[in-house]
Design an enzyme around this catalytic site. Sequence first.
Site, mmCIF file in Angstrom:
data_model
loop_
_atom_site.group_PDB
_atom_site.id
_atom_site.type_symbol
_atom_site.label_atom_id
_atom_site.label_comp_id
_atom_site.label_asym_id
_atom_site.label_seq_id
_atom_site.Cartn_x
_atom_site.Cartn_y
_atom_site.Cartn_z
ATOM 1 N N ASP A 16 0.846 -1.184 0.000
ATOM 2 C CA ASP A 16 0.000 0.000 0.000
ATOM 3 C C ASP A 16 0.890 1.245 0.000
ATOM 4 O O ASP A 16 2.053 1.200 0.410
ATOM 5 C CB ASP A 16 -0.890 -0.026 1.246
ATOM 6 C CG ASP A 16 -1.603 1.288 1.474
ATOM 7 O OD1 ASP A 16 -2.318 1.734 0.566
ATOM 8 O OD2 ASP A 16 -1.421 1.869 2.557
ATOM 9 N N ASP A 18 -0.064 5.231 0.797
ATOM 10 C CA ASP A 18 -0.199 6.225 1.862
ATOM 11 C C ASP A 18 -0.409 5.553 3.214
ATOM 12 O O ASP A 18 -1.279 4.710 3.383
ATOM 13 C CB ASP A 18 -1.369 7.163 1.546
ATOM 14 C CG ASP A 18 -1.127 7.939 0.253
ATOM 15 O OD1 ASP A 18 -0.224 8.788 0.243
ATOM 16 O OD2 ASP A 18 -1.819 7.661 -0.745
ATOM 17 N N ASP A 227 -2.240 -0.690 5.894
ATOM 18 C CA ASP A 227 -2.594 -0.016 7.145
ATOM 19 C C ASP A 227 -4.066 0.335 7.297
ATOM 20 O O ASP A 227 -4.507 0.669 8.389
ATOM 21 C CB ASP A 227 -1.776 1.273 7.288
ATOM 22 C CG ASP A 227 -2.265 2.384 6.369
ATOM 23 O OD1 ASP A 227 -2.378 2.135 5.143
ATOM 24 O OD2 ASP A 227 -2.539 3.496 6.863
#
Length: 286
Positions: A16, A18, A227
Amino acid sequence: MEMGRRQPAIELVAIDMDGTLLDPAHRLTPRVKQAIARARAQGVRIVLTSGRPVSGLAPFLEELAINGEDDYCIACNGGLVTRVATGEVVVEYPLSFDDFLFCEQVARELGVHFQALDGERLYTPNRDISIYTVADSHLSRVPLSYRSVEEMDPAMSFIKLMMVDEPQILDAVIPRLPSALTERFAVLKSAAFFLEVFDHRAGKGPSLQKLAEHLGIDRTQVMAIGDQENDLTMLQYAGTSVAMGNAVDIVKATALHQTATNSEDGVALAIERFVLRDQAPRAPLP
């Protein structure tokens, strides 16, 4: 896992962007860049997976030299998978203008800001444009236009639709989302202020699976790092799943492993531990 049996070597790492790959200032740290370079030198595929469109991935793909004929990226939460060098589309799940009209009406009735991405431009029907829409336009490197619903071209299609607002406002409306929306689309938060709406067939996990199958890579040879809620499906698919130290609770509960935060080179630590394990160990972080 049975005693004495080694886990299959990882051949693909899905990361991922950001909150994961990038530090809080949206930059690549030297240690992360070095770990990725070492993994690629070992023959491991690094696939950036993001809610951003390809234009928002491009500078980082270039900085990491992930720009060859055999390099791929997963954009728009799995709504689009492309070959980096040529732009060849491997997976695509566009949304229709009718989808746009339906979701815009839901957002308007709930009192939240709304935006739509067609792959080249970000549109909002809100005269009072959200600061988060402006920020998304900047990070995704796509132009932003205000258009009333009546001004939109009915021939348009979209790669994703988003409800965008202050975190407390979004959290308050999520329980009020109509079942007609959640049954028709996949709806997930990609950040505290972004609620993304996309085709049920899409998602980072399903698109990662399609890409792995396209490349002939078994899921046991895939590692995923994330996240946020929109990373859950790829963490569930990957044989080795890693939550960032700054991940939301449901991601930490889903992943098999946890690394440091994105301000502490968490991605580098995960790659060093699970991908570069047969190489000389790196010195620990100071």
